[in-house]
Design an enzyme around this catalytic site. Structure first.
Site, PDB file in Angstrom:
ATOM      1  N   ASP A  36       0.870  -1.175   0.000  1.00  0.00           N
ATOM      2  CA  ASP A  36       0.000   0.000   0.000  1.00  0.00           C
ATOM      3  C   ASP A  36       0.905   1.222   0.000  1.00  0.00           C
ATOM      4  O   ASP A  36       2.139   1.103  -0.012  1.00  0.00           O
ATOM      5  CB  ASP A  36      -0.917  -0.003   1.231  1.00  0.00           C
ATOM      6  CG  ASP A  36      -2.255   0.685   0.981  1.00  0.00           C
ATOM      7  OD1 ASP A  36      -2.243   1.849   0.544  1.00  0.00           O
ATOM      8  OD2 ASP A  36      -3.306   0.058   1.191  1.00  0.00           O
ATOM      9  N   VAL A  63       1.184   1.067  -7.055  1.00  0.00           N
ATOM     10  CA  VAL A  63       0.877   0.091  -8.107  1.00  0.00           C
ATOM     11  C   VAL A  63       0.998   0.650  -9.519  1.00  0.00           C
ATOM     12  O   VAL A  63       1.023  -0.127 -10.485  1.00  0.00           O
ATOM     13  CB  VAL A  63      -0.522  -0.531  -7.921  1.00  0.00           C
ATOM     14  CG1 VAL A  63      -0.586  -1.326  -6.624  1.00  0.00           C
ATOM     15  CG2 VAL A  63      -1.623   0.530  -7.994  1.00  0.00           C
ATOM     16  N   TYR A 154     -14.810   5.420 -13.941  1.00  0.00           N
ATOM     17  CA  TYR A 154     -14.687   4.248 -13.063  1.00  0.00           C
ATOM     18  C   TYR A 154     -15.163   2.995 -13.796  1.00  0.00           C
ATOM     19  O   TYR A 154     -14.515   1.945 -13.759  1.00  0.00           O
ATOM     20  CB  TYR A 154     -15.512   4.467 -11.795  1.00  0.00           C
ATOM     21  CG  TYR A 154     -15.444   3.330 -10.803  1.00  0.00           C
ATOM     22  CD1 TYR A 154     -14.296   3.113 -10.047  1.00  0.00           C
ATOM     23  CD2 TYR A 154     -16.533   2.484 -10.602  1.00  0.00           C
ATOM     24  CE1 TYR A 154     -14.227   2.085  -9.132  1.00  0.00           C
ATOM     25  CE2 TYR A 154     -16.482   1.454  -9.684  1.00  0.00           C
ATOM     26  CZ  TYR A 154     -15.323   1.252  -8.948  1.00  0.00           C
ATOM     27  OH  TYR A 154     -15.251   0.221  -8.045  1.00  0.00           O
TER      28      TYR A 154
END
Length: 249
Positions: A36, A63, A154
C-alpha cells in the site's frame, strides 16, 4: 486451512477490503505480503497478523510504478520462497459524469485501477511460473459489467479489468496460472462512506439490491479466498459477482 504453503501478495491492503483479505488469507495458512502507500496502517495490519501467529510483511508499493512492481514481486519471493497468489485489490472510486470528468481525473483512475492491474499480472506471471503455478484475482466491480451514468471513468477502468482478466487467463493457463475477476456490488467500506452515510443515497440504492443489504469486505474476501485456493482449480477467466443480486435484474 485452505492456503497452507501458499504465498500471497495483496495490494491496497493497509485498510478496508485489502486488510480483511490479508487477515483471512493469513488465517487460512498463507504467508502474506501486504502492499500500500499508507505505511502506518499497513505496518499495523502486518503486525496484528504476526501477533496472532500468522506470517505477514508490509511494504510500500505504488501500483502505477512498474519498477515498484519488480521490487514487490522480487521481495515477496525473497521473503517467502515464491509467489502463488496475487490479489490486485488496490483501486480508487470516483463518481463524475463524463462531461465533467477532467483528463487528469481520467488518467488517475485508469492508472490505478487498470494500469496497476496490468502491471501486477505482467510481473506475477513469471514468478508464478517459477513457483509451479498460481492464482491471480483481480478486483473489478459490478461497474465493470453494467453502466452507471455517474461513473463513466470508473466503469471504463473496471471494464478494462474484466476483459484483461480473460486475456491473461487464456495466456497463462498453460503455466498452471488461473486468472479471475471479482465483481463487488455496493460494499460498505471507507471508499464509499460518502454514499453509505447519506440517507437519501441509501434510500435510492437499497431497493435495487434483492438481498436488501450492503455487502461487507468479508463477503468479498471469502470470494477471493475461494478463487485463490485449490478448490477453484478448474476456474479461470471467469467473473465472480458478489452483489446481493443487483446485476441479476
Amino acid at each position: 486451512m485452505r492456503l497452507t504453503g501458499k504465498v500471497a501478495l495483496i495490494t491496497g491492503a493497509a485498510r478496508g477490503q485489502g486488510a480483511v483479505e490479508a487477515r483471512l488469507f493469513a488465517k487460512e495458512g498463507a504467508s502474506v505480503v501486504l502492499t500500500d502507500i499508507r505505511d502506518d496502517e499497513g505496518e499495523k495490519v502486518a503486525a496484528e497478523i504476526n501477533e496472532l501467529g500468522g506470517k505477514a510483511h508490509y511494504m510500500r508499493h505504488d501500483v502505477i510504478e512498474e519498477r515498484e512492481w519488480v521490487v514487490a514481486v522480487a521481495r515477496t519471493v525473497e521473503l517467502f520462497g515464491g509467489l502463488h497468489v496475487l490479489i490486485n485489490n488496490a483501486g480508487i472510486f470516483v463518481t463524475t459524469v463524463i462531461e465533467h470528468t477532467t483528463v487528469e481525473e481520467w488518467d488517475r483512475i485508469m492508472d490505478i485501477n487498470a494500469r496497476g492491474v496490468f502491471l501486477g499480472i505482467k510481473h506475477a506471471i513469471p514468478a508464478m511460473r517459477e513457483s509451479g503455478g498460481g492464482s491471480i484475482v483481480n478486483i473489478s466491480s459490478t461497474a465493470g459489467l453494467v453502466g452507471n451514468p455517474r461513473e463513466g471513468a470508473y466503469t471504463a477502468s473496471k471494464g478494462a479489468v474484466r476483459l484483461m482478466t480473460k486475456s491473461a487467463a487464456i495466456q497463462a493457463a498453460k503455466d498452471g496460472i488461473r486468472v479471475n475477476s471479482v465483481h463487488p456490488g455496493f460494499i460498505d467500506t471507507e471508499m464509499v462512506a460518502f454514499i453509505s452515510q447519506d440517507p437519501e443515497s441509501m434510500a435510492e440504492i437499497m431497493p435495487k439490491i434483492p438481498l436488501g443489504r450492503s455487502g461487507t469486505s468479508d463477503d468479498i474476501a471469502k470470494g477471493a479466498l475461494f478463487l485463490a485456493s485449490d478448490e477453484a482449480s478448474y476456474v479461470t477467466g471467469t467473473e465472480l459477482v458478489i452483489d446481493g443480486g443487483y446485476v441479476a435484474q
